[in-house]
Every structure is written in structure tokens, then in C-alpha cells.
Write a protein that holds these residues in place. Sequence first.
Motif, PDB file in Angstrom:
ATOM      1  N   MET A  42       0.815  -1.209   0.000  1.00 59.53           N
ATOM      2  CA  MET A  42       0.000   0.000   0.000  1.00 59.53           C
ATOM      3  C   MET A  42       0.849   1.260   0.000  1.00 59.53           C
ATOM      4  SD  MET A  42      -1.417   0.717   3.872  1.00 59.53           S
ATOM      5  CE  MET A  42      -1.538   2.484   3.523  1.00 59.53           C
ATOM      6  N   TRP A  43       2.137   1.124   0.350  1.00 60.43           N
ATOM      7  CA  TRP A  43       3.030   2.276   0.467  1.00 60.43           C
ATOM      8  C   TRP A  43       3.902   2.494  -0.769  1.00 60.43           C
ATOM      9  CZ3 TRP A  43       1.703   5.292   4.253  1.00 60.43           C
ATOM     10  CH2 TRP A  43       1.219   4.766   5.463  1.00 60.43           C
ATOM     11  N   ARG A  44       3.626   1.831  -1.874  1.00 58.15           N
ATOM     12  CA  ARG A  44       4.498   1.932  -3.046  1.00 58.15           C
ATOM     13  C   ARG A  44       4.680   3.377  -3.512  1.00 58.15           C
ATOM     14  NH1 ARG A  44       2.248  -3.173  -6.667  1.00 58.15           N
ATOM     15  NH2 ARG A  44       3.504  -4.808  -5.656  1.00 58.15           N
ATOM     16  N   ALA A  45       3.608   4.144  -3.543  1.00 62.98           N
ATOM     17  CA  ALA A  45       3.713   5.537  -4.005  1.00 62.98           C
ATOM     18  C   ALA A  45       4.600   6.354  -3.081  1.00 62.98           C
ATOM     19  CB  ALA A  45       2.320   6.169  -4.099  1.00 62.98           C
ATOM     20  N   GLN A  46       4.511   6.091  -1.776  1.00 69.84           N
ATOM     21  CA  GLN A  46       5.316   6.848  -0.816  1.00 69.84           C
ATOM     22  C   GLN A  46       6.785   6.398  -0.840  1.00 69.84           C
ATOM     23  OE1 GLN A  46       2.024   5.721   0.052  1.00 69.84           O
ATOM     24  NE2 GLN A  46       1.500   7.823  -0.563  1.00 69.84           N
TER      25      GLN A  46
ATOM     26  N   PRO B  78      15.975   6.812   2.075  1.00 74.62           N
ATOM     27  CA  PRO B  78      15.683   5.376   2.116  1.00 74.62           C
ATOM     28  C   PRO B  78      14.460   5.096   2.990  1.00 74.62           C
ATOM     29  CG  PRO B  78      17.981   5.854   2.662  1.00 74.62           C
ATOM     30  CD  PRO B  78      17.240   7.149   2.726  1.00 74.62           C
ATOM     31  N   SER B  79      13.761   4.025   2.655  1.00 75.50           N
ATOM     32  CA  SER B  79      12.602   3.657   3.466  1.00 75.50           C
ATOM     33  C   SER B  79      12.386   2.157   3.404  1.00 75.50           C
ATOM     34  CB  SER B  79      11.338   4.384   2.989  1.00 75.50           C
ATOM     35  OG  SER B  79      10.991   3.987   1.676  1.00 75.50           O
ATOM     36  N   VAL B  80      11.633   1.662   4.378  1.00 75.72           N
ATOM     37  CA  VAL B  80      11.230   0.264   4.398  1.00 75.72           C
ATOM     38  C   VAL B  80       9.773   0.206   4.800  1.00 75.72           C
ATOM     39  CG1 VAL B  80      12.002  -0.044   6.799  1.00 75.72           C
ATOM     40  CG2 VAL B  80      11.718  -2.035   5.308  1.00 75.72           C
ATOM     41  N   ALA B  81       9.006  -0.642   4.124  1.00 73.84           N
ATOM     42  CA  ALA B  81       7.610  -0.885   4.473  1.00 73.84           C
ATOM     43  C   ALA B  81       7.498  -2.317   4.967  1.00 73.84           C
ATOM     44  CB  ALA B  81       6.699  -0.652   3.262  1.00 73.84           C
ATOM     45  N   VAL B  82       7.060  -2.490   6.194  1.00 70.13           N
ATOM     46  CA  VAL B  82       7.032  -3.822   6.801  1.00 70.13           C
ATOM     47  C   VAL B  82       5.721  -4.533   6.483  1.00 70.13           C
ATOM     48  CG1 VAL B  82       8.509  -3.038   8.686  1.00 70.13           C
ATOM     49  CG2 VAL B  82       6.019  -3.044   8.992  1.00 70.13           C
TER      50      VAL B  82
ATOM     51  N   ARG C 231      -5.248  10.220  -2.218  1.00 68.18           N
ATOM     52  CA  ARG C 231      -4.594  11.496  -2.529  1.00 68.18           C
ATOM     53  C   ARG C 231      -3.085  11.350  -2.306  1.00 68.18           C
ATOM     54  NH1 ARG C 231      -8.155  15.793  -2.003  1.00 68.18           N
ATOM     55  NH2 ARG C 231      -6.517  17.039  -2.972  1.00 68.18           N
ATOM     56  N   PRO C 232      -2.418  10.512  -3.119  1.00 70.00           N
ATOM     57  CA  PRO C 232      -1.000  10.219  -2.861  1.00 70.00           C
ATOM     58  C   PRO C 232      -0.107  11.448  -2.923  1.00 70.00           C
ATOM     59  CG  PRO C 232      -1.672   9.407  -5.025  1.00 70.00           C
ATOM     60  CD  PRO C 232      -2.922   9.797  -4.310  1.00 70.00           C
ATOM     61  N   ARG C 233      -0.384  12.391  -3.814  1.00 66.24           N
ATOM     62  CA  ARG C 233       0.478  13.570  -3.911  1.00 66.24           C
ATOM     63  C   ARG C 233       0.353  14.445  -2.662  1.00 66.24           C
ATOM     64  NH1 ARG C 233      -1.259  12.354  -8.957  1.00 66.24           N
ATOM     65  NH2 ARG C 233       0.337  12.182 -10.582  1.00 66.24           N
ATOM     66  N   VAL C 234      -0.860  14.525  -2.126  1.00 67.23           N
ATOM     67  CA  VAL C 234      -1.047  15.296  -0.899  1.00 67.23           C
ATOM     68  C   VAL C 234      -0.316  14.619   0.255  1.00 67.23           C
ATOM     69  CG1 VAL C 234      -2.730  16.139   0.777  1.00 67.23           C
ATOM     70  CG2 VAL C 234      -3.236  16.251  -1.672  1.00 67.23           C
ATOM     71  N   PHE C 235      -0.469  13.302   0.365  1.00 62.31           N
ATOM     72  CA  PHE C 235       0.205  12.605   1.457  1.00 62.31           C
ATOM     73  C   PHE C 235       1.716  12.686   1.298  1.00 62.31           C
ATOM     74  CE2 PHE C 235       1.640   9.167   4.175  1.00 62.31           C
ATOM     75  CZ  PHE C 235       0.839   9.350   5.286  1.00 62.31           C
ATOM     76  N   ASN C 236       2.190  12.598   0.071  1.00 65.77           N
ATOM     77  CA  ASN C 236       3.626  12.728  -0.147  1.00 65.77           C
ATOM     78  C   ASN C 236       4.127  14.112   0.250  1.00 65.77           C
ATOM     79  OD1 ASN C 236       3.670  10.128  -1.080  1.00 65.77           O
ATOM     80  ND2 ASN C 236       3.797  10.675  -3.247  1.00 65.77           N
ATOM     81  N   ALA C 237       3.283  15.123   0.087  1.00 67.51           N
ATOM     82  CA  ALA C 237       3.661  16.471   0.527  1.00 67.51           C
ATOM     83  C   ALA C 237       3.812  16.518   2.049  1.00 67.51           C
ATOM     84  CB  ALA C 237       2.624  17.487   0.068  1.00 67.51           C
ATOM     85  N   VAL C 238       2.997  15.739   2.757  1.00 68.57           N
ATOM     86  CA  VAL C 238       3.144  15.652   4.214  1.00 68.57           C
ATOM     87  C   VAL C 238       4.482  14.993   4.560  1.00 68.57           C
ATOM     88  CG1 VAL C 238       2.157  14.768   6.360  1.00 68.57           C
ATOM     89  CG2 VAL C 238       0.647  15.563   4.537  1.00 68.57           C
ATOM     90  N   LEU C 239       4.849  13.969   3.798  1.00 67.19           N
ATOM     91  CA  LEU C 239       6.168  13.362   4.004  1.00 67.19           C
ATOM     92  C   LEU C 239       7.276  14.389   3.803  1.00 67.19           C
ATOM     93  CD1 LEU C 239       5.790   9.944   2.129  1.00 67.19           C
ATOM     94  CD2 LEU C 239       5.733  10.319   4.598  1.00 67.19           C
TER      95      LEU C 239
END
Length: 246
Positions: A17-21, A31-35, A221-229
Motif C-alpha cells: 500500500m506504500w508503493r507511491a510513498q 531510504p525507506s522500508v515498508a514492513v 490522494r497520494p500527492r497530498v500525502f507525499n507532501a506531508v512526508l
Amino acid sequence: MVLQAVFVHGIRTSSTMWRAQVGHLAERGIPSVAVDLPAHGTRILEAFVLDEAFATIDAAVRDAATRGPVLLVGHSMGGLLSIAYAGREDPPPVAGFIAASCTAFPRGAGLAAYRLATHALTALPDQGRWIADRVLEATLPLETRADFGAGGYAFFAQNTALKSLAALDLPAALRRISVPTWFVNGQYDQLRVNEQVFCRLVPHAELIVVPRTTHLVTAMRPRVFNAVLDLAAATLQSADPARTPT
């Protein structure tokens, strides 16, 4: 040392579910990891056990912390588990925290109703897969639509996982969270019910409500959430510019 992100998925879905992020942060050199939590994704044949779920988060966070400050990001059930984890009496090595779609206490009539609904769906011949797919088709953009189900659906783990969440002492954990924190909710998310209480318990937290969005805010809203990141990364960088990428 470079900022690291650890992503914790919600109930029934998986790390996919986190591929976009994950892709968004990779483009920015973070770097990131999704468990995958027990009984989900690559671990779907396991039983859901609360202690093992926490052990999974802890292992990922502590491993990431050897390479830099850690931004912990959780959605729905993963957000609730991450709240309990980040708010431990002995604080884990988390530098910042994003809790998405999880500002509700999992207890009482609301939890009972949700468990009843998931039980009814699981009893269907396809365990509710057809309904889940129709909902995703109606609400998610093409770029993220396949991500929620790509790792499979943990239909049979839902009741156990939901029951386990009732054991969490979230008010106590919330009071202990001292790192930069963001609560992110969709405007139409049913789990906004205790939103203001969560904000009072973590008074330094920022609340971000995404308009015209439901519970699946990260994918809808992946772009909005990515902006939060990006906001979180910039905040942690400004606190210690030598340890995060520019």
C-alpha cells in the motif's frame, strides 16, 4: 547519516500500500522500508499476535536508526500500533511520526460494529474481495489502485487483529509522544471520531485534514500525502541539518 522512513500498513492490506510513498522518498534520496505485519502480505500464513506486530515495527525502526534519524509512518491499524510503539515508557529511536487515519480509540460499540461487519464480509464466498475491489475502483486513482491488494488481503486475520487493538492503552501512549507528530485524516474518514482528543493528548502535534478524501488517504490522494512526508522530512532536517539530505 540520512533520514530513514519506516512504513506500517493498515488492517487487511500489506506493505504494498506504500508503493507511491516509497517511490516518492526514493526520488528524494530518502531510504525507506515498508514492513509486513504478521498475518499480512508475505506473512499471511502466520497468526496475528500483538507482541509480534510490535517486534516487527521495533526491528525495522532499530535497524533504520543505525543509518539515520527515523520517521515512523503508520496508517489505520498500523497507525494505532505505531502510536502505542512511539509512546512507550522507554522511548524507541523515532525522530518523527506521521499517524494517518487512526484518530479513534478501538473500543466499545464502534469496535464491536466494525468487527461484526468484517465477520459478515469474511463469511461471503469470496471473503468480500469483490466488494473491496469495487470500492477501490470507485475511490482510488489508477496510479495507486492496484497497490492496496497487490500483497493479498488478510481477510481472516481481521477479527483477531481488531480484538487485539482493544488492549492498547492509547491515551497513555499519546501523552508520552514527544517527537514532531502529524495526524493526517481524510475529510470523510470515519476514524476522525476522536480527532480532537488525540490532538489534546499530543498538544505539539499538527492536524492535517485532506478535503474530499476518505479513510484511504494515502492512496486516494497520494500527492497530498507525499507532501506531508516532505513536510516531515524538512522539519526533521531543520532540527538537525547535518543528518538529513538536502
